[in-house]
Design an enzyme around this catalytic site. Structure first.
Site, mmCIF file in Angstrom:
data_model
loop_
_atom_site.group_PDB
_atom_site.id
_atom_site.type_symbol
_atom_site.label_atom_id
_atom_site.label_comp_id
_atom_site.label_asym_id
_atom_site.label_seq_id
_atom_site.Cartn_x
_atom_site.Cartn_y
_atom_site.Cartn_z
ATOM 1 N N HIS A 21 -18.442 -27.453 2.923
ATOM 2 C CA HIS A 21 -19.752 -27.990 2.525
ATOM 3 C C HIS A 21 -20.738 -27.923 3.700
ATOM 4 C CE1 HIS A 21 -17.342 -30.712 -0.416
ATOM 5 N NE2 HIS A 21 -18.003 -29.848 -1.160
ATOM 6 N N LYS A 45 -15.334 -42.225 -12.234
ATOM 7 C CA LYS A 45 -14.339 -41.456 -11.469
ATOM 8 C C LYS A 45 -13.896 -42.245 -10.239
ATOM 9 C CE LYS A 45 -13.778 -36.689 -10.021
ATOM 10 N NZ LYS A 45 -14.492 -35.447 -9.776
ATOM 11 N N ARG A 94 -16.629 -19.886 -3.473
ATOM 12 C CA ARG A 94 -15.550 -19.464 -2.574
ATOM 13 C C ARG A 94 -14.754 -18.285 -3.104
ATOM 14 N NH1 ARG A 94 -13.209 -25.380 -2.682
ATOM 15 N NH2 ARG A 94 -13.734 -24.816 -4.818
ATOM 16 N N SER A 132 -12.185 -30.136 -1.588
ATOM 17 C CA SER A 132 -12.036 -31.597 -1.500
ATOM 18 C C SER A 132 -10.723 -32.033 -2.154
ATOM 19 C CB SER A 132 -13.204 -32.294 -2.189
ATOM 20 O OG SER A 132 -14.401 -32.018 -1.517
HETATM 21 O O1 PNS Z 1 -18.636 -31.225 -6.155
HETATM 22 P P1 PNS Z 1 -18.512 -31.057 -7.638
HETATM 23 O O2 PNS Z 1 -17.693 -32.190 -8.218
HETATM 24 O O3 PNS Z 1 -17.997 -29.702 -8.033
HETATM 25 O O4 PNS Z 1 -20.012 -31.185 -8.238
HETATM 26 C C1 PNS Z 1 -20.234 -31.122 -9.630
HETATM 27 C C2 PNS Z 1 -21.679 -31.526 -9.985
HETATM 28 C C3 PNS Z 1 -22.031 -32.873 -9.376
HETATM 29 C C4 PNS Z 1 -22.641 -30.486 -9.432
HETATM 30 C C5 PNS Z 1 -21.770 -31.558 -11.545
HETATM 31 O O5 PNS Z 1 -20.745 -32.341 -12.045
HETATM 32 C C6 PNS Z 1 -23.102 -32.113 -12.057
HETATM 33 O O6 PNS Z 1 -24.124 -31.492 -11.903
HETATM 34 N N1 PNS Z 1 -23.068 -33.321 -12.654
HETATM 35 C C7 PNS Z 1 -24.249 -33.987 -13.162
HETATM 36 C C8 PNS Z 1 -24.262 -34.038 -14.688
HETATM 37 C C9 PNS Z 1 -24.832 -32.764 -15.266
HETATM 38 O O7 PNS Z 1 -25.955 -32.372 -15.007
HETATM 39 N N2 PNS Z 1 -24.015 -32.107 -16.089
HETATM 40 C C10 PNS Z 1 -24.357 -30.839 -16.721
HETATM 41 C C11 PNS Z 1 -23.975 -29.692 -15.804
HETATM 42 S S1 PNS Z 1 -24.064 -28.183 -16.629
#
Ligand code: PNS
Length: 169
Positions: A21, A45, A94, A132
């Site tokens: 990150h 979560k 990645r 992570s």
């Molecule tokens: O680090 P991560 O867990 O891969 O991040 C995922 C994240 C936070 C980018 C994704 O879960 C997100 O954008 N959540 C917010 C809810 C949302 O907008 N959902 C629709 C996505 S298409």
């Protein structure tokens, strides 16, 4: 902020922040005028680090970049991005395994708001296997996280381990 400023959101759970990150953030600051690292607040979560800890870690690790801000968000990412006047969402990519999930998310976000573009950035090769999820597993099993996470994450985990050990004696 000048009207031509390019603002990017770098969203994620950051539980915990990894060196991958950090590498992507460093690439992001070279491409955009302002970068908002946005931590998803998901009360459903169970996280390794609290939201406050994640905020503190990210602030410590991005302190050297004057154009980086750390924030939290709830709800739809595109709504948050619009509220921050961002034109781009940045995600680290990645591997091909990431690509499938990321492509669906990028296209869904475009469906929700076509004005916000998703930009993928590749971390340095040595971070392509760092996630992570694996870091959490190694931490739970007492393995070394050297080179995988920034110092502020290692320090907090070490502190927790010694607190747990002194409770058990
Ligand atoms: O680090 P991560 O867990 O891969 O991040 C995922 C994240 C936070 C980018 C994704 O879960 C997100 O954008 N959540 C917010 C809810 C949302 O907008 N959902 C629709 C996505 S298409």
């Amino acid at each position: 902020m000048a009207p031509t400023s390019r603002i990017a959101i770098f969203p994620g759970s950051f539980d915990p922040l990894t060196n991958g990150h950090v590498d992507v953030i460093a690439r992001c600051v070279r491409l955009f005028d302002r970068v908002v690292v946005a931590i998803l607040h998901n009360p459903e979560k169970r996280a390794l680090f609290s939201l406050d800890d994640r905020l503190a870690i990210l602030r410590e690790e991005t302190a050297a970049h004057s154009n980086v801000e750390v924030d939290t968000f709830e709800g739809l990412l595109v709504d948050y991005a619009r509220s921050r006047q961002a034109t781009a969402i940045v995600r680290g990519l990645r591997s091909v395994t990431d690509f499938d999930y990321e492509m669906h998310m990028a296209l869904m976000n475009r469906h929700l708001n076509a004005a916000i573009e998703t930009v993928f950035l590749m971390p340095a090769e040595q971070f392509t296997y760092v996630s992570s999820r694996l870091v959490k597993e190694i931490a739970a099993l007492g393995g070394s996280l050297k080179g995988l996470v920034p110092a502020s994450v290692e320090t907090r985990l070490a502190r927790r381990r010694s607190a747990a050990m002194s409770r058990s004696v």
